[in-house]
Design a protein around this motif. Sequence first.
Motif, PDB file in Angstrom:
ATOM      1  N   ILE A  45       4.360   0.461   0.053  1.00  0.00           N
ATOM      2  CA  ILE A  45       3.608   1.577  -0.518  1.00  0.00           C
ATOM      3  C   ILE A  45       2.694   1.002  -1.597  1.00  0.00           C
ATOM      4  N   HIS A  46       1.418   1.367  -1.561  1.00  0.00           N
ATOM      5  CA  HIS A  46       0.454   0.886  -2.547  1.00  0.00           C
ATOM      6  C   HIS A  46      -0.067   2.059  -3.371  1.00  0.00           C
ATOM      7  N   PHE A  47       0.077   1.975  -4.699  1.00  0.00           N
ATOM      8  CA  PHE A  47      -0.503   2.951  -5.628  1.00  0.00           C
ATOM      9  C   PHE A  47      -1.699   2.273  -6.280  1.00  0.00           C
ATOM     10  N   GLU A  48      -2.915   2.777  -6.018  1.00  0.00           N
ATOM     11  CA  GLU A  48      -4.120   2.042  -6.389  1.00  0.00           C
ATOM     12  C   GLU A  48      -5.086   2.893  -7.208  1.00  0.00           C
ATOM     13  N   PRO A  49      -5.277   2.553  -8.508  1.00  0.00           N
ATOM     14  CA  PRO A  49      -6.234   3.294  -9.340  1.00  0.00           C
ATOM     15  C   PRO A  49      -7.641   2.696  -9.258  1.00  0.00           C
TER      16      PRO A  49
ATOM     17  N   ARG B  60      -0.498  -5.235 -19.699  1.00  0.00           N
ATOM     18  CA  ARG B  60      -1.508  -6.302 -19.623  1.00  0.00           C
ATOM     19  C   ARG B  60      -1.121  -7.433 -18.684  1.00  0.00           C
ATOM     20  N   ILE B  61       0.146  -7.503 -18.311  1.00  0.00           N
ATOM     21  CA  ILE B  61       0.603  -8.597 -17.454  1.00  0.00           C
ATOM     22  C   ILE B  61       1.352  -8.045 -16.244  1.00  0.00           C
ATOM     23  N   PRO B  62       1.404  -8.799 -15.140  1.00  0.00           N
ATOM     24  CA  PRO B  62       2.173  -8.340 -13.970  1.00  0.00           C
ATOM     25  C   PRO B  62       3.660  -8.297 -14.288  1.00  0.00           C
ATOM     26  N   GLN B  63       4.365  -7.374 -13.636  1.00  0.00           N
ATOM     27  CA  GLN B  63       5.820  -7.286 -13.776  1.00  0.00           C
ATOM     28  C   GLN B  63       6.449  -7.090 -12.404  1.00  0.00           C
ATOM     29  N   ASP B  64       7.695  -7.537 -12.271  1.00  0.00           N
ATOM     30  CA  ASP B  64       8.440  -7.369 -11.025  1.00  0.00           C
ATOM     31  C   ASP B  64       9.767  -6.699 -11.328  1.00  0.00           C
TER      32      ASP B  64
ATOM     33  N   GLY C 149      -6.507   0.449 -14.316  1.00  0.00           N
ATOM     34  CA  GLY C 149      -5.113   0.843 -14.444  1.00  0.00           C
ATOM     35  C   GLY C 149      -4.208  -0.104 -13.683  1.00  0.00           C
ATOM     36  N   GLU C 150      -2.926   0.222 -13.648  1.00  0.00           N
ATOM     37  CA  GLU C 150      -1.953  -0.647 -12.994  1.00  0.00           C
ATOM     38  C   GLU C 150      -1.808  -0.307 -11.511  1.00  0.00           C
ATOM     39  N   LYS C 151      -2.064  -1.301 -10.670  1.00  0.00           N
ATOM     40  CA  LYS C 151      -1.792  -1.152  -9.239  1.00  0.00           C
ATOM     41  C   LYS C 151      -0.321  -1.481  -9.024  1.00  0.00           C
ATOM     42  N   ILE C 152       0.358  -0.657  -8.245  1.00  0.00           N
ATOM     43  CA  ILE C 152       1.784  -0.864  -7.978  1.00  0.00           C
ATOM     44  C   ILE C 152       1.995  -0.997  -6.483  1.00  0.00           C
ATOM     45  N   CYS C 153       2.717  -2.037  -6.097  1.00  0.00           N
ATOM     46  CA  CYS C 153       3.091  -2.224  -4.696  1.00  0.00           C
ATOM     47  C   CYS C 153       4.610  -2.181  -4.598  1.00  0.00           C
ATOM     48  N   MET C 154       5.106  -1.372  -3.689  1.00  0.00           N
ATOM     49  CA  MET C 154       6.550  -1.234  -3.498  1.00  0.00           C
ATOM     50  C   MET C 154       6.906  -1.660  -2.078  1.00  0.00           C
ATOM     51  N   ARG C 155       7.737  -2.698  -1.959  1.00  0.00           N
ATOM     52  CA  ARG C 155       8.235  -3.142  -0.658  1.00  0.00           C
ATOM     53  C   ARG C 155       9.540  -2.416  -0.364  1.00  0.00           C
TER      54      ARG C 155
END
Length: 569
Positions: free
Chosen positions: A205-209, A254-258, A283-289
């Motif tokens: 799932i991709h959340f893309e601003p 400001r930085i990527p997180q997992d 904004g923050e793009k979020i990818c959910m596997r």
Amino acid sequence: MAAAPSHFNALGRALVQQGKLVQADANAIQAEAAKAGMTFVQQLIGSKKLSAKEVSQFAANTFGYPLLDLNAVDPDQLPVNLIDNKIVGNHRVIALGKRGNRLFVAMSDPSNEQVMQEVKFATGMTMEPVVVEDDKLNNFVKRITEGGGKALEKMVEDVDLQLPEEGEMESAAAAQQIEDIDDAPVVKYVQKVLLDAINGGASDIHFEPYEKFYRIRYRQDGILYDVAQPPLAIKEKLASRIKVVSKLDISEKRIPQDGRMKLVLSKTRAIDFRVSTLPTLFGEKICMRILDPSSATLGIDALGYDPDQKENLMNAIQRPYGMVLVTGPTGSGKTVSLYTCLNILNKPGINISTAEDPAEINLPGVNQVNINDKAGMTFPAALKAFLRQDPDIIMVGEIRDIETGEISIKAAQTGHMVLSTLHTNDAPQTLTRLMNMGIAPFNIASSVILVTAQRLARKLCTCKRPVEIPEEALKRAGFVEEDLDGTWQPFAPVGCDLCKNTGYKGRVGIYQVMPISDEMERIIMKNGTAIDLADQSRREGIKDLRQSGLIKVKKGLTSLEEVEGVTNE
């Protein structure tokens, strides 16, 4: 007559200019509408200066749009999900239908350019306004928004999206902001997005601003599809909600997180998600596997191995020691193949340890370790520790460097079964890749017992249709004269509601399973190339990826175009 103020919309100005409304009344209606949070048309009708019918007729005549009586429309026959319910409620517009890329939208004020632009961005379609009476429109809007809310509540009533305990918060800021983020509509919306993805068989799932819109996409059968465009204003709440349940620091943008999160569907089923955030311009793009543990328990027969390939693989993993390598690009199903093998081997008398970055599928009875380079838990460190833990089977997520490769090979030579992955195009190239890393040829020859290369091809939906393909095209694809005996029929995709008009539903594996024979060992010892190994594998009757794919075409499982696409090296 004085002109209307510039801040009026075109409908307000036209009413003043054509003498339907005096300037003072127009000013008062505009001010009251702004104060009450209503539209100009709502306040105008409420003031009883003009009726809803008079306003709609005036708007249709002035701006040249068709006029529709909503009493003639069956609300149950209206299309659903073409416009997000929030836009319907906030801007009082409803979708009447679409034709090609044109969306016909009912509205009481067709002069509102801002609303028209927002609907256009949200749907990606050209908007065709249809003027309706505001009071009748109001009844439809209420029905749609309230009905959608009840349906959503029903959909998620048995779902529990697990929040971290208070002591597990990453920062003080997170604890302070929980109350703001625990907004019921946002919580329900996130749950609905996750449920729809699971039910639709999505893998990501991709959340893309973006600057002017926000979109959500699912990856289904390897292809990304747009599924929703929620209001841009809620992008921060969506990101924060997902970060909270994934135990990430919501104050750090400001930085990527997992992170990871879990969706509890019932007492017996829960789905894990691997969550990754990425700061972008807007904004923050979020990818959910989506990590469904049930995918590892499907069994070897569900993966699509041909009978001889399955036999070779089963013989290899049942041996007491040696190395089995699974190769292919990212997203080709290597993890599911490895875990299917581990599930077969997972018996009470066997000690299995895995090192992964990160562990994707939770398998009870297997000792799984997450790689953490910052903490010093690297692949070599984990492997060295495994060898002191009395293992029978070791699974290494990926061989990335010579140190990991040499320790894995040493483990395979000293009485352990080692399973791992590499990123190569086919099975013969895997062995030369190990040599290029700097691993001695005699170590490769004495430890690797089987290499599998794989791809995932989309399966044809049940709506498939027979297709005639010229013999020349079939031969160019790899079929030989003996295959063209007229006993089988190729099929092509069509498209229906079941497959969302793609023509494909689900995926099937295409494999090249190459046991390492004595002759291949001699080629490796002589520093042979991938071409030498490929020639030898052909002489031994091992099917390459294209040949395996063509068998799936003959069986009617997939199309020739799909096989050519995924095996076109």
